[in-house]
Design a protein around this motif. Structure first.
Motif, PDB file in Angstrom:
ATOM      1  N   ALA A 129       0.912  -1.293  -0.157  1.00 22.35           N
ATOM      2  CA  ALA A 129      -0.043  -0.073  -0.164  1.00 22.35           C
ATOM      3  C   ALA A 129       0.826   1.288  -0.001  1.00 22.35           C
ATOM      4  O   ALA A 129       1.735   1.390   0.665  1.00 22.35           O
ATOM      5  N   LEU A 130       0.437   2.368  -0.808  1.00 23.43           N
ATOM      6  CA  LEU A 130       1.262   3.572  -0.894  1.00 23.43           C
ATOM      7  C   LEU A 130       0.304   4.661  -0.689  1.00 23.43           C
ATOM      8  O   LEU A 130      -0.781   4.693  -1.444  1.00 23.43           O
ATOM      9  N   ARG A 131       0.580   5.468   0.414  1.00 27.28           N
ATOM     10  CA  ARG A 131      -0.294   6.523   0.788  1.00 27.28           C
ATOM     11  C   ARG A 131       0.196   7.857   0.015  1.00 27.28           C
ATOM     12  O   ARG A 131       1.453   8.126   0.252  1.00 27.28           O
ATOM     13  N   LEU A 132      -0.617   8.618  -0.554  1.00 28.21           N
ATOM     14  CA  LEU A 132      -0.140   9.730  -1.527  1.00 28.21           C
ATOM     15  C   LEU A 132      -0.906  10.863  -0.505  1.00 28.21           C
ATOM     16  O   LEU A 132      -1.978  10.978  -0.504  1.00 28.21           O
ATOM     17  N   ARG A 133      -0.167  11.914  -0.544  1.00 30.55           N
ATOM     18  CA  ARG A 133      -0.541  13.113   0.030  1.00 30.55           C
ATOM     19  C   ARG A 133      -0.178  14.112  -0.943  1.00 30.55           C
ATOM     20  O   ARG A 133       0.926  14.414  -1.226  1.00 30.55           O
ATOM     21  N   PRO A 134      -0.876  15.151  -1.366  1.00 29.00           N
ATOM     22  CA  PRO A 134      -0.733  16.108  -2.359  1.00 29.00           C
ATOM     23  C   PRO A 134       0.127  17.201  -1.810  1.00 29.00           C
ATOM     24  O   PRO A 134       0.079  17.424  -0.804  1.00 29.00           O
ATOM     25  N   ILE A 135       1.205  17.567  -2.579  1.00 29.38           N
ATOM     26  CA  ILE A 135       1.987  18.604  -1.887  1.00 29.38           C
ATOM     27  C   ILE A 135       1.489  19.900  -2.020  1.00 29.38           C
ATOM     28  O   ILE A 135       1.901  20.715  -1.005  1.00 29.38           O
ATOM     29  N   ARG A 136       0.560  20.152  -2.780  1.00 29.06           N
ATOM     30  CA  ARG A 136      -0.205  21.266  -2.594  1.00 29.06           C
ATOM     31  C   ARG A 136      -1.715  21.075  -2.074  1.00 29.06           C
ATOM     32  O   ARG A 136      -2.283  20.161  -2.653  1.00 29.06           O
ATOM     33  N   PRO A 137      -2.339  21.914  -1.176  1.00 25.07           N
ATOM     34  CA  PRO A 137      -3.675  21.291  -0.807  1.00 25.07           C
ATOM     35  C   PRO A 137      -4.737  21.062  -1.868  1.00 25.07           C
ATOM     36  O   PRO A 137      -4.692  21.844  -2.789  1.00 25.07           O
ATOM     37  N   GLU A 138      -5.501  19.868  -1.594  1.00 26.20           N
ATOM     38  CA  GLU A 138      -6.349  19.702  -2.733  1.00 26.20           C
ATOM     39  C   GLU A 138      -7.639  19.538  -2.098  1.00 26.20           C
ATOM     40  O   GLU A 138      -8.210  18.882  -1.104  1.00 26.20           O
ATOM     41  N   PRO A 139      -8.602  20.598  -2.442  1.00 27.57           N
ATOM     42  CA  PRO A 139      -9.841  20.609  -1.687  1.00 27.57           C
ATOM     43  C   PRO A 139     -10.769  19.339  -1.805  1.00 27.57           C
ATOM     44  O   PRO A 139     -11.659  19.157  -1.029  1.00 27.57           O
ATOM     45  N   GLU A 140     -10.526  18.612  -2.695  1.00 26.47           N
ATOM     46  CA  GLU A 140     -11.524  17.315  -2.984  1.00 26.47           C
ATOM     47  C   GLU A 140     -11.137  16.148  -2.100  1.00 26.47           C
ATOM     48  O   GLU A 140     -11.738  15.268  -2.125  1.00 26.47           O
ATOM     49  N   TYR A 141      -9.699  15.970  -1.482  1.00 24.26           N
ATOM     50  CA  TYR A 141      -9.258  14.973  -0.945  1.00 24.26           C
ATOM     51  C   TYR A 141      -8.045  15.275  -0.175  1.00 24.26           C
ATOM     52  O   TYR A 141      -7.398  16.179  -0.384  1.00 24.26           O
ATOM     53  N   ASP A 142      -7.839  14.498   1.015  1.00 19.87           N
ATOM     54  CA  ASP A 142      -6.710  14.726   1.791  1.00 19.87           C
ATOM     55  C   ASP A 142      -5.666  13.752   1.369  1.00 19.87           C
ATOM     56  O   ASP A 142      -4.498  14.055   1.431  1.00 19.87           O
ATOM     57  N   THR A 143      -5.951  12.451   1.203  1.00 15.14           N
ATOM     58  CA  THR A 143      -5.135  11.523   0.904  1.00 15.14           C
ATOM     59  C   THR A 143      -5.678  10.367   0.105  1.00 15.14           C
ATOM     60  O   THR A 143      -6.712  10.298  -0.064  1.00 15.14           O
ATOM     61  N   LEU A 144      -4.822   9.669  -0.909  1.00 19.43           N
ATOM     62  CA  LEU A 144      -5.149   8.794  -1.676  1.00 19.43           C
ATOM     63  C   LEU A 144      -4.156   7.332  -1.220  1.00 19.43           C
ATOM     64  O   LEU A 144      -2.998   7.506  -1.031  1.00 19.43           O
ATOM     65  N   THR A 145      -4.695   6.279  -1.267  1.00 23.60           N
ATOM     66  CA  THR A 145      -3.931   5.143  -0.858  1.00 23.60           C
ATOM     67  C   THR A 145      -4.154   4.108  -2.264  1.00 23.60           C
ATOM     68  O   THR A 145      -5.212   3.549  -2.328  1.00 23.60           O
ATOM     69  N   LEU A 146      -2.742   3.721  -2.733  1.00 22.24           N
ATOM     70  CA  LEU A 146      -2.955   2.820  -3.867  1.00 22.24           C
ATOM     71  C   LEU A 146      -2.624   1.406  -3.252  1.00 22.24           C
ATOM     72  O   LEU A 146      -1.555   1.273  -2.579  1.00 22.24           O
ATOM     73  N   VAL A 147      -3.595   0.263  -3.217  1.00 21.58           N
ATOM     74  CA  VAL A 147      -3.205  -1.092  -2.758  1.00 21.58           C
ATOM     75  C   VAL A 147      -2.848  -1.823  -4.183  1.00 21.58           C
ATOM     76  O   VAL A 147      -3.899  -1.989  -4.916  1.00 21.58           O
ATOM     77  N   VAL A 148      -1.663  -2.573  -4.087  1.00 19.40           N
ATOM     78  CA  VAL A 148      -1.502  -3.049  -5.389  1.00 19.40           C
ATOM     79  C   VAL A 148      -0.954  -4.539  -4.972  1.00 19.40           C
ATOM     80  O   VAL A 148      -0.404  -4.679  -3.919  1.00 19.40           O
ATOM     81  N   ASP A 149      -1.012  -5.301  -6.011  1.00 22.25           N
ATOM     82  CA  ASP A 149      -0.642  -6.641  -5.589  1.00 22.25           C
ATOM     83  C   ASP A 149       1.014  -6.545  -5.338  1.00 22.25           C
ATOM     84  O   ASP A 149       1.642  -6.043  -6.056  1.00 22.25           O
ATOM     85  N   GLY A 150       1.542  -7.257  -4.477  1.00 27.82           N
ATOM     86  CA  GLY A 150       2.807  -7.181  -3.909  1.00 27.82           C
ATOM     87  C   GLY A 150       3.745  -8.042  -4.918  1.00 27.82           C
ATOM     88  O   GLY A 150       4.961  -7.710  -4.955  1.00 27.82           O
ATOM     89  N   THR A 151       3.277  -8.814  -5.829  1.00 22.97           N
ATOM     90  CA  THR A 151       4.201  -9.306  -6.832  1.00 22.97           C
ATOM     91  C   THR A 151       4.083  -8.696  -8.181  1.00 22.97           C
ATOM     92  O   THR A 151       5.035  -8.443  -8.874  1.00 22.97           O
ATOM     93  N   SER A 152       2.993  -8.409  -8.807  1.00 18.78           N
ATOM     94  CA  SER A 152       2.778  -7.785 -10.049  1.00 18.78           C
ATOM     95  C   SER A 152       2.489  -6.474 -10.184  1.00 18.78           C
ATOM     96  O   SER A 152       2.612  -5.799 -11.125  1.00 18.78           O
ATOM     97  N   PHE A 153       2.122  -5.984  -8.958  1.00 13.79           N
ATOM     98  CA  PHE A 153       1.947  -4.295  -8.874  1.00 13.79           C
ATOM     99  C   PHE A 153       0.464  -4.140  -9.533  1.00 13.79           C
ATOM    100  O   PHE A 153       0.308  -2.855  -9.694  1.00 13.79           O
ATOM    101  N   ALA A 154      -0.340  -4.977  -9.926  1.00 20.46           N
ATOM    102  CA  ALA A 154      -1.613  -4.627 -10.376  1.00 20.46           C
ATOM    103  C   ALA A 154      -2.526  -4.254  -9.242  1.00 20.46           C
ATOM    104  O   ALA A 154      -2.512  -4.557  -8.390  1.00 20.46           O
ATOM    105  N   MET A 155      -3.521  -3.119  -9.559  1.00 16.65           N
ATOM    106  CA  MET A 155      -4.138  -2.490  -8.692  1.00 16.65           C
ATOM    107  C   MET A 155      -5.182  -3.414  -8.325  1.00 16.65           C
ATOM    108  O   MET A 155      -5.784  -4.024  -8.914  1.00 16.65           O
ATOM    109  N   ARG A 156      -5.222  -3.333  -6.803  1.00 15.07           N
ATOM    110  CA  ARG A 156      -6.565  -4.096  -6.125  1.00 15.07           C
ATOM    111  C   ARG A 156      -7.534  -2.885  -5.436  1.00 15.07           C
ATOM    112  O   ARG A 156      -8.482  -3.176  -5.610  1.00 15.07           O
ATOM    113  N   GLN A 157      -7.111  -2.078  -4.951  1.00 17.27           N
ATOM    114  CA  GLN A 157      -7.905  -1.153  -4.429  1.00 17.27           C
ATOM    115  C   GLN A 157      -7.366   0.393  -4.408  1.00 17.27           C
ATOM    116  O   GLN A 157      -6.133   0.562  -4.778  1.00 17.27           O
TER     117      GLN A 157
END
Length: 221
Positions: A150-178
């Motif tokens: 899982a990789l949590r992303l915080r925008p460098i500049r404030p974004e009014p629509e969200y605080d964080t995004l978290t990408l959950v990817v397969d640990g072997t193939s890195f295909a997106m799961r969530q």
């Protein structure tokens, strides 16, 4: 409305990037971010089924919606919500349309300018860069996501629509799961993807919105 604000997509997979000849090895978060970004840059289009679970409000009520998504770079998206209510979101590269048949209303807005912090939907439609636009941090995976990273992303500049995004990817193939979005009001949208297909040649016609008859049109600039 959580649906429009938190519509996201994901279609990312590749082996982790290493740099054995460099004086110092990248931190795990940087390596994962580079791996995700590297594959993302090679993806021209993708289709998938999705389930969106949203938890928000004072009572933290949970709603679940399901449908299909198609993305084509640059900036073209189609989200067909099929249950429990029909909804349609289309971005044609210039304008965005959100249609709820039961409301007989279409919301129309311009695509945000490229200079602003990308929204979740625009990031994966070719208008963002993990390493440029976000501070990335590898975090523990959600419960039940065995074999993932899982990789949590915080925008460098404030974004009014969200605080964080978290990408959950397969640990072997890195295909997106969530893809998990936390908004400024504490609401959380979790998109779980299935039947993911990349670079399938999605036709331009999928991203043409035809205005239905008898609807109210609300323009938002």
């Amino acid at each position: 409305m959580p649906t429009r604000r938190s519509i996201l997509l994901a279609c990312l997979a590749m082996t982790a990037i290493t740099a054995p000849s460099a004086p110092a090895q990248p931190a795990p978060s940087d390596a994962l971010a580079k791996a995700v970004q590297g594959h993302y840059q090679q993806v021209r289009d993708f289709t998938a089924s999705f389930e969106q679970a949203y938890v928000g409000g004072a009572l933290k009520r949970k709603t679940v919606e399901r449908g299909t998504v198609a993305i084509r770079k640059p900036g073209r998206m189609r989200w067909d919500y099929e249950s429990p209510e029909k909804k349609l979101f289309i971005a044609d590269g210039t304008r965005m349309y959100f249609y709820v048949p039961a409301d007989k209303q279409v919301r129309v807005s311009a695509m945000p300018e490229s200079g602003r912090v990308p929204t979740p939907i625009l990031f994966l439609a070719g208008r963002g860069d993990l390493l440029r636009d976000f501070r990335a941090e590898e975090v523990p995976v959600p419960a039940g996501a065995t074999g993932s990273r899982a990789l949590r992303l915080r925008p460098i500049r404030p974004e009014p629509e969200y605080d964080t995004l978290t990408l959950v990817v397969d640990g072997t193939s890195f295909a997106m799961r969530q893809l998990i979005v936390v908004d400024g009001q504490g609401g959380t949208s979790t998109f779980s993807f299935g039947n993911l297909r990349e670079n399938v040649g999605v036709a331009d016609s999928r991203f043409v919105f035809t205005m239905p008859k008898g609807v109210d049109v609300v323009t938002q600039e």
